[in-house]
Design an enzyme around this catalytic site. Structure first.
Site, mmCIF file in Angstrom:
data_model
loop_
_atom_site.group_PDB
_atom_site.id
_atom_site.type_symbol
_atom_site.label_atom_id
_atom_site.label_comp_id
_atom_site.label_asym_id
_atom_site.label_seq_id
_atom_site.Cartn_x
_atom_site.Cartn_y
_atom_site.Cartn_z
ATOM 1 N N ASP A 38 0.829 -1.227 0.000
ATOM 2 C CA ASP A 38 0.000 0.000 0.000
ATOM 3 C C ASP A 38 0.853 1.261 0.000
ATOM 4 O O ASP A 38 0.615 2.182 -0.774
ATOM 5 C CB ASP A 38 -1.064 0.010 1.113
ATOM 6 C CG ASP A 38 -0.531 -0.065 2.532
ATOM 7 O OD1 ASP A 38 0.684 -0.273 2.722
ATOM 8 O OD2 ASP A 38 -1.351 0.082 3.468
ATOM 9 N N ASP A 173 -5.757 0.022 5.808
ATOM 10 C CA ASP A 173 -6.598 -0.327 6.951
ATOM 11 C C ASP A 173 -7.827 0.578 7.046
ATOM 12 O O ASP A 173 -8.955 0.104 7.205
ATOM 13 C CB ASP A 173 -5.785 -0.232 8.251
ATOM 14 C CG ASP A 173 -4.518 -1.062 8.205
ATOM 15 O OD1 ASP A 173 -4.390 -1.886 7.280
ATOM 16 O OD2 ASP A 173 -3.658 -0.891 9.081
HETATM 17 C C1 GLA Z 1 0.190 -2.385 8.518
HETATM 18 C C2 GLA Z 1 -0.166 -1.011 7.956
HETATM 19 C C3 GLA Z 1 -0.785 -1.130 6.560
HETATM 20 C C4 GLA Z 1 0.064 -1.992 5.647
HETATM 21 C C5 GLA Z 1 0.443 -3.296 6.341
HETATM 22 C C6 GLA Z 1 1.395 -4.112 5.524
HETATM 23 O O1 GLA Z 1 -0.967 -3.119 8.784
HETATM 24 O O2 GLA Z 1 -1.071 -0.355 8.813
HETATM 25 O O3 GLA Z 1 -0.978 0.148 6.010
HETATM 26 O O4 GLA Z 1 1.209 -1.304 5.237
HETATM 27 O O5 GLA Z 1 1.016 -3.077 7.618
HETATM 28 O O6 GLA Z 1 0.795 -4.524 4.343
#
Ligand code: GLA
Length: 384
Positions: A38, A173
């Site tokens: 992301d 997220d």
């Molecule tokens: C965490 C971060 C997300 C993403 C994941 C890895 O959950 O909050 O934004 O980068 O790690 O994919």
């Protein structure tokens, strides 16, 4: 949605404040595939889940209002925003962060009273913080008619976490928690921010999270280091992000950069490809292919991106040897948290028994498990 949770949050609010609240459902998320892509402006495929936060809110009866987190039995009286980042701690920080970000846009909603609780296991990497941020901004938007769109709210929640709380996470997220839909996976292009909701027909299979119960210390620093490595390679090749690069371009600087960094960038490019293939697999109901891609994603995360750990690898290896499991991989930032497993309904108990026993034997820890389904994103809960 968990009706018991809704009822208990609503009745706590009523007995505390004597009025009927606005109720908001805000879910956690899983990520099927597309890990650490992301923030590299790549592809992800998360889904909102049937575990989340229920928040009851109303205009403050007096003063600055009162915020109550029933699950930790804490009451907070919001005052002015603490200026020192050291003081931005706990669940309150996520909500204060929303105020801080709204303030930057010249939006200063009046105070609220609120009560919330949830059933997202803490520390399991299911994005309880994103759920909390979204719930709060969603409720403020509703109560004070701020005119924010869901997209606005996602970026406010993300900025609250990034700028105010200081966690340099990507957008996945908050996006998944806001836009999730019942029974659907979300394919999101983190560069264009265009998404596609994909109906997932699991045909007798289900999603099962196995929680290692560990979070190794280097999780936060390693996340930021990975991010910096990716950004530095993109910059070196004159690109804004790894998303703009091909394997051939990466190859051109291979001998000039550390082998470990090359592997990390290569992982990101390959993971983006896997997300595209996973999208096609889900669309054709090819769960076997989806499972294979999950295993490959884990291999890349462990061997190339180097964000797995012994406990996660152990559970993925165990899944591989278990009848009825199509795929498994670590999920989220890494160094602990959960593995996500795609398991046949009839084999769940076999997997659990095997995993519980061998995990205890190997690590002297009790494994927790959470079956999850794809659920609706942030929304108002209709009063009954
Ligand atoms: C965490 C971060 C997300 C993403 C994941 C890895 O959950 O909050 O934004 O980068 O790690 O994919």
């Amino acid at each position: 949605m968990d009706q018991g949770l809704i009822n208990s949050v609503r009745s706590s609010f009523r007995s505390q404040f004597g009025t009927n609240p606005v109720l908001i459902w805000s879910p956690g998320r899983i990520n099927i595939i597309g890990e650490h892509t992301d923030y590299n402006r790549g592809f992800v495929m998360p889904a909102a889940i049937d575990r989340g936060i229920v928040m009851a809110m109303g205009k403050a009866a007096e003063g600055n209002g009162k915020w109550i987190a029933t699950y930790v039995k804490e009451v907070f009286s919001p005052g002015s925003l603490p200026s020192h980042p050291e003081n931005r701690k706990g669940w309150q920080a996520y909500l204060m962060g929303i105020h801080s970000e709204l303030g930057k846009k010249g939006i200063f909603p009046d105070p609220v009273d609120l009560v919330f609780s949830g059933n997202i296991p803490p520390g399991a990497g299911l994005s309880s913080s994103a759920a909390l941020e979204n719930a709060f901004v969603y409720g403020l938007n509703e109560i004070y008619e701020l005119g924010l769109s869901p997209t606005d709210m996602v970026s406010i929640s993300h900025a609250a976490e990034w700028d105010y709380v200081g966690v340099k996470c990507g957008i996945m997220d908050q996006y998944a928690s806001m836009f999730g839909q019942e029974g659907k996976a979300i394919f999101l292009d983190c560069r264009s921010m265009v998404s596609e909701m994909i109906p997932a027909n699991l045909e007798g299979y289900q999603w099962l999270l196995l929680d290692t119960g560990v979070k190794h210390n280097l999780a936060d620093s390693a996340y930021n280091q990975r991010r910096e490595v990716c950004e530095a390679i993109a910059t070196r090749l004159g690109a804004n992000s790894l998303r703009e690069l091909s394997v051939e371009q990466l190859e051109q600087i291979r001998s000039a950069i550390p082998a470990a960094d090359y592997q990390k960038a290569l992982y990101v490019l390959e993971e983006n490809e896997r997300v595209l293939r996973a999208r096609e697999a889900i669309k054709r109901n090819d769960l076997k292919k989806l499972g294979e891609l999950m295993y490959l994603s884990h291999k890349g995360l462990a061997e190339q991106y180097a964000v797995s750990c012994e406990e996660l690898d152990f559970l993925v290896d165990l899944a591989k040897e278990t009848e009825g499991v199509l795929g498994a991989r670590m999920m989220g930032g890494g160094f602990g948290g959960c593995t996500l497993n795609l398991v046949h309904e009839n084999e769940v108990q076999t997997l659990l028994k095997k995993a519980l026993n061998s995990y205890r034997e190997r690590f002297d820890l009790t494994l927790k498990d959470y079956p999850v389904r794809f659920a609706s994103g942030c929304c108002l809960v209709k009063s009954i």
